[in-house]
Design a protein around this motif. Structure first.
Motif: not given
Length: 179
Positions: A1-17
């Motif tokens: 998986m591209p690094d951008d997608a992994r960064r987005e996955a981490v950001a999404a998880l960190n940002g959720w309630s």
């Protein structure tokens, strides 16, 4: 998986309630203990930290927690029912195996049954991209495992599936339901 997608996955998880994080993480691994560990470990500094946390959380699961996670997985070769995210992901992960001929699918069904009688739970394998013939060979090989060795293989496969699904989290954040 591209690094951008992994960064987005981490950001999404960190940002959720907390509630949304738990909901989305449950689609990755249905063990309540794993979900609590992963949601409670936020924020993650990056993909490597998230992946390491997932591996450590799975390693720390009691066997009853692993069985809880297994309850969310259909038999290999069976089409997961419903429209839940887990069912959709399962169908996609097993798509290569689903296209096998009837003889291979029949042999896989028999191996699944024998495995369940021997070990008392569904045969778990990270099926993504694997043809049915390869999955069948693995099922037959693992039938020779001792219970403790098989439990370790199940944990390894569960960790792989969870990691694969964690990589998909970035696709969920905008709408909260994802596919």
């Amino acid at each position: 998986m591209p690094d951008d997608a992994r960064r987005e996955a981490v950001a999404a998880l960190n940002g959720w309630s907390e509630d949304q994080a738990r909901q989305e993480l449950t689609a990755c691994c249905a063990s309540g203990r794993w979900v609590a560990a992963m949601a409670g470990g936020r924020p993650y500094g990056g993909w490597s930290e998230l992946a390491a946390a997932s591996a450590a959380a799975i390693k720390a699961l009691r066997w009853s927690d692993v069985l809880e996670a297994l309850d969310a997985h259909p038999r290999i070769g069976d089409r997961a029912a419903g429209e839940s995210r887990e069912a959709k992901w399962s169908r996609a992960e097993q798509s290569a195996a689903a296209s096998a001929d009837a003889a291979v699918l029949g042999a896989l069904a028999r191996a699944n049954g024998e495995y369940e009688r021997r070990f008392g739970h569904v045969f778990l394998i990270c099926a993504s991209g694997r043809p049915a013939e390869q999955i069948l060979a693995e099922a037959r090989r693992r039938l020779d495992n001792e219970a403790v060795a098989e439990q370790q293989e199940v944990r390894t496969e569960l960790a792989g599936i969870a990691l694969l699904r964690l990589e998909r989290l970035e696709r969920l954040g905008q709408v909260g339901v994802g596919a």
